[in-house]
Design an enzyme around this catalytic site. Structure first.
Site, mmCIF file in Angstrom:
data_model
loop_
_atom_site.group_PDB
_atom_site.id
_atom_site.type_symbol
_atom_site.label_atom_id
_atom_site.label_comp_id
_atom_site.label_asym_id
_atom_site.label_seq_id
_atom_site.Cartn_x
_atom_site.Cartn_y
_atom_site.Cartn_z
ATOM 1 N N SER A 295 15.298 13.431 -17.486
ATOM 2 C CA SER A 295 15.797 12.850 -16.237
ATOM 3 C C SER A 295 16.424 11.485 -16.493
ATOM 4 C CB SER A 295 14.651 12.750 -15.221
ATOM 5 O OG SER A 295 13.533 12.140 -15.807
ATOM 6 N N GLU B 68 17.488 7.585 -14.609
ATOM 7 C CA GLU B 68 17.215 6.658 -13.494
ATOM 8 C C GLU B 68 18.398 5.718 -13.304
ATOM 9 O OE1 GLU B 68 13.230 5.020 -13.149
ATOM 10 O OE2 GLU B 68 14.127 3.043 -12.839
ATOM 11 N N ALA C 28 13.643 -2.952 -6.265
ATOM 12 C CA ALA C 28 13.840 -3.796 -7.443
ATOM 13 C C ALA C 28 15.232 -4.424 -7.353
ATOM 14 C CB ALA C 28 13.707 -2.956 -8.700
ATOM 15 N N ASP D 203 6.391 -4.472 -5.870
ATOM 16 C CA ASP D 203 5.898 -5.849 -6.021
ATOM 17 C C ASP D 203 6.408 -6.670 -4.851
ATOM 18 O OD1 ASP D 203 4.607 -5.682 -8.666
ATOM 19 O OD2 ASP D 203 6.629 -5.158 -9.312
ATOM 20 N N HIS E 280 -0.790 -1.865 -17.070
ATOM 21 C CA HIS E 280 -0.056 -2.640 -16.064
ATOM 22 C C HIS E 280 -0.474 -4.110 -16.164
ATOM 23 C CE1 HIS E 280 0.883 -4.212 -12.009
ATOM 24 N NE2 HIS E 280 1.908 -3.402 -12.101
ATOM 25 N N PHE F 35 13.118 -8.378 -19.320
ATOM 26 C CA PHE F 35 12.460 -7.237 -18.649
ATOM 27 C C PHE F 35 11.043 -7.056 -19.185
ATOM 28 C CE2 PHE F 35 16.598 -4.605 -18.004
ATOM 29 C CZ PHE F 35 16.788 -5.171 -16.776
ATOM 30 N N HIS G 226 12.458 10.353 -19.671
ATOM 31 C CA HIS G 226 13.106 9.793 -18.480
ATOM 32 C C HIS G 226 13.843 8.535 -18.935
ATOM 33 C CE1 HIS G 226 13.491 8.721 -14.166
ATOM 34 N NE2 HIS G 226 13.204 7.483 -14.528
HETATM 35 C C1 LIG Z 1 8.780 4.852 -13.538
HETATM 36 C C2 LIG Z 1 8.743 3.550 -12.784
HETATM 37 C C3 LIG Z 1 9.628 3.363 -11.717
HETATM 38 C C4 LIG Z 1 9.599 2.186 -10.977
HETATM 39 N N1 LIG Z 1 10.482 2.024 -9.940
HETATM 40 C C5 LIG Z 1 10.431 0.925 -9.169
HETATM 41 C C6 LIG Z 1 11.279 0.767 -8.031
HETATM 42 O O1 LIG Z 1 12.106 1.625 -7.734
HETATM 43 N N2 LIG Z 1 11.169 -0.347 -7.291
HETATM 44 C C7 LIG Z 1 10.245 -1.322 -7.596
HETATM 45 O O2 LIG Z 1 10.184 -2.320 -6.864
HETATM 46 N N3 LIG Z 1 9.432 -1.220 -8.667
HETATM 47 C C8 LIG Z 1 9.497 -0.116 -9.451
HETATM 48 N N4 LIG Z 1 8.653 0.013 -10.535
HETATM 49 C C9 LIG Z 1 7.738 -1.093 -10.841
HETATM 50 C C10 LIG Z 1 6.420 -0.970 -10.055
HETATM 51 O O3 LIG Z 1 6.644 -1.069 -8.668
HETATM 52 C C11 LIG Z 1 5.503 -2.110 -10.524
HETATM 53 O O4 LIG Z 1 5.106 -1.875 -11.852
HETATM 54 C C12 LIG Z 1 4.325 -2.409 -9.619
HETATM 55 O O5 LIG Z 1 3.752 -3.653 -10.056
HETATM 56 C C13 LIG Z 1 3.205 -1.386 -9.666
HETATM 57 O O6 LIG Z 1 3.539 -0.224 -9.043
HETATM 58 P P1 LIG Z 1 2.583 1.062 -9.198
HETATM 59 O O7 LIG Z 1 3.122 2.110 -8.337
HETATM 60 O O8 LIG Z 1 2.351 1.382 -10.619
HETATM 61 O O9 LIG Z 1 1.225 0.456 -8.545
HETATM 62 P P2 LIG Z 1 -0.272 0.885 -8.558
HETATM 63 O O10 LIG Z 1 -0.476 2.210 -9.172
HETATM 64 O O11 LIG Z 1 -0.766 0.669 -7.182
HETATM 65 O O12 LIG Z 1 -0.925 -0.185 -9.547
HETATM 66 C C14 LIG Z 1 -0.653 -1.574 -9.393
HETATM 67 C C15 LIG Z 1 -1.794 -2.385 -10.021
HETATM 68 O O13 LIG Z 1 -2.959 -2.303 -9.192
HETATM 69 C C16 LIG Z 1 -4.056 -1.738 -9.891
HETATM 70 N N5 LIG Z 1 -4.671 -0.809 -8.937
HETATM 71 C C17 LIG Z 1 -4.173 0.371 -8.503
HETATM 72 N N6 LIG Z 1 -5.013 0.952 -7.618
HETATM 73 C C18 LIG Z 1 -6.060 0.110 -7.477
HETATM 74 C C19 LIG Z 1 -7.232 0.146 -6.689
HETATM 75 N N7 LIG Z 1 -7.468 1.177 -5.848
HETATM 76 N N8 LIG Z 1 -8.104 -0.902 -6.798
HETATM 77 C C20 LIG Z 1 -7.846 -1.947 -7.638
HETATM 78 N N9 LIG Z 1 -6.726 -2.022 -8.415
HETATM 79 C C21 LIG Z 1 -5.850 -1.020 -8.321
HETATM 80 C C22 LIG Z 1 -3.443 -1.008 -11.089
HETATM 81 O O14 LIG Z 1 -4.361 -0.932 -12.174
HETATM 82 C C23 LIG Z 1 -2.252 -1.903 -11.393
HETATM 83 O O15 LIG Z 1 -2.663 -3.025 -12.126
HETATM 84 C C24 LIG Z 1 8.671 1.160 -11.312
HETATM 85 C C25 LIG Z 1 7.803 1.338 -12.397
HETATM 86 C C26 LIG Z 1 7.829 2.520 -13.133
HETATM 87 C C27 LIG Z 1 6.909 2.697 -14.299
#
Ligand SMILES: Cc1cc2nc3c(=O)[nH]c(=O)nc-3n(C[C@H](O)[C@H](O)[C@H](O)COP(=O)(O)OP(=O)(O)OC[C@H]3O[C@@H](n4cnc5c(N)ncnc54)[C@H](O)[C@@H]3O)c2cc1C
Length: 278
Positions: A9, A11, A45, A102, A142, A209, A259
């Site tokens: 895929s 992005e 982002a 974020d 993370h 990055f 990806h």
């Molecule tokens: C493939 C990919 C695509 C992305 N695309 C975008 C995008 O389009 N736009 C954008 O803004 N960002 C994007 N990001 C970045 C992403 O939004 C950031 O990395 C963000 O900080 C974390 O998102 P997440 O969905 O992994 O969060 P989560 O899975 O919620 O995790 C975030 C943090 O919180 C912790 N955590 C999770 N659940 C809990 C819980 N229940 N209790 C306590 N701690 C917890 C995790 O360990 C981690 O440290 C992308 C990242 C990746 C890998």
């Protein structure tokens, strides 16, 4: 998905200007020849808007490819996310990349969702199995996670909430990926974890990055890139060798696909793809 079950895929990010949109169309025309399994489009982002994400996804679908919008939940309300899901569904979109996102610096209101697992659970509660849901995974942990073990617990929450598959943050150290995949296996997390691949175009951008997202640039790669200074051709040639070798080793050992973070550029991704003979 290909006949061999692997997923390849691409992005993109939604451009903010008409010129950027036109340039992305040209990039996609070139990359469409690779016949990717799907193309995802980021949201949030770099200040991108939901309209930009949707418009780009609709163009991709109009070109005959599967388009998957990223959807992030931080700072959102349930009602807001409900409307977005309805809108995507009304366009026939069936694939999402679900993220926490974020908060922009200075923002304090985290909204009604704290973590991505809550978003995945909400998507399932609202729309059942309509969407294929990808989530993010972090082989090198993370940056906000206390420990890799807790990060894995949190990844497991997203799978338990109903994620179908995952895409990783990019990495250059294949051992980190395999260690993460093995740990998922030990936990019985039975979803494909597709490596996210970052082609190397510029050392300064890559370093910026990587500092922000917690991806490690191994010392030998960092030092070699630094050593090339402004020599863009050598950076490109070295980057292509490093990233192609990484992809080849991942696929050889059984990674479920790749990806590519294209950064809206066709050249490096298509060269790596062709070198891999995909
Ligand atoms: C493939 C990919 C695509 C992305 N695309 C975008 C995008 O389009 N736009 C954008 O803004 N960002 C994007 N990001 C970045 C992403 O939004 C950031 O990395 C963000 O900080 C974390 O998102 P997440 O969905 O992994 O969060 P989560 O899975 O919620 O995790 C975030 C943090 O919180 C912790 N955590 C999770 N659940 C809990 C819980 N229940 N209790 C306590 N701690 C917890 C995790 O360990 C981690 O440290 C992308 C990242 C990746 C890998």
């Amino acid at each position: 998905m290909r006949a061999d079950g692997r997923l390849f895929s691409l992005e993109f990010f939604p451009p903010r200007t008409p010129e950027g949109m036109e340039k992305l169309r040209a990039t996609r025309r070139q990359l469409a020849q690779l016949r990717p399994s799907f193309c995802s489009v980021t949201f949030g982002a770099g200040g991108s808007t939901r309209e930009g994400t949707l418009a780009t996804v609709l163009e991709i679908r109009g070109e005959g490819l599967e388009g998957a919008p990223h959807i992030s939940c931080i700072g959102s309300t349930r009602e807001g996310i409900r409307q977005v899901l309805q809108e995507y569904r009304s366009h026939g979109i069936r694939h999402l990349v679900a993220l926490r996102g974020d908060l922009p610096s200075g923002t304090v209101d985290a909204g009604e969702f704290r973590y991505a697992n809550e978003l995945v659970a909400f998507i399932r509660a609202e729309t059942g199995d309509w969407f294929h849901v990808d989530v993010a995974a972090y082989p090198e942990c993370h940056p906000q996670a206390r420990t890799p073990q807790q990060d894995l617990d949190n990844f497991a929450r997203k799978v338990a909430a109903g994620a179908n598959s995952a895409i990783t943050q990019y990495f250059f150290n294949a051992d980190a990926y395999w260690s993460f995949v093995d740990a998922c296996g030990d936990r019985g997390l039975d979803v494909p974890v597709v490596p996210g691949i970052m082609p190397i175009a510029s050392f300064t951008k890559l370093a910026r990055f990587s500092d922000a997202c917690g991806a490690e640039i191994p010392r030998w790669i960092r030092r070699t890139l630094e050593g090339y200074g402004d020599d863009a051709a050598s950076i490109r040639a070295f980057g292509l060798d490093v990233v192609t070798a990484l992809c080849a080793s991942l696929l050889e050992r059984g990674a479920p696909g790749l990806h590519f973070y294209t950064l809206n550029q066709a050249g490096l991704t298509s060269t790596i793809w062709q070198r891999l003979g995909l």
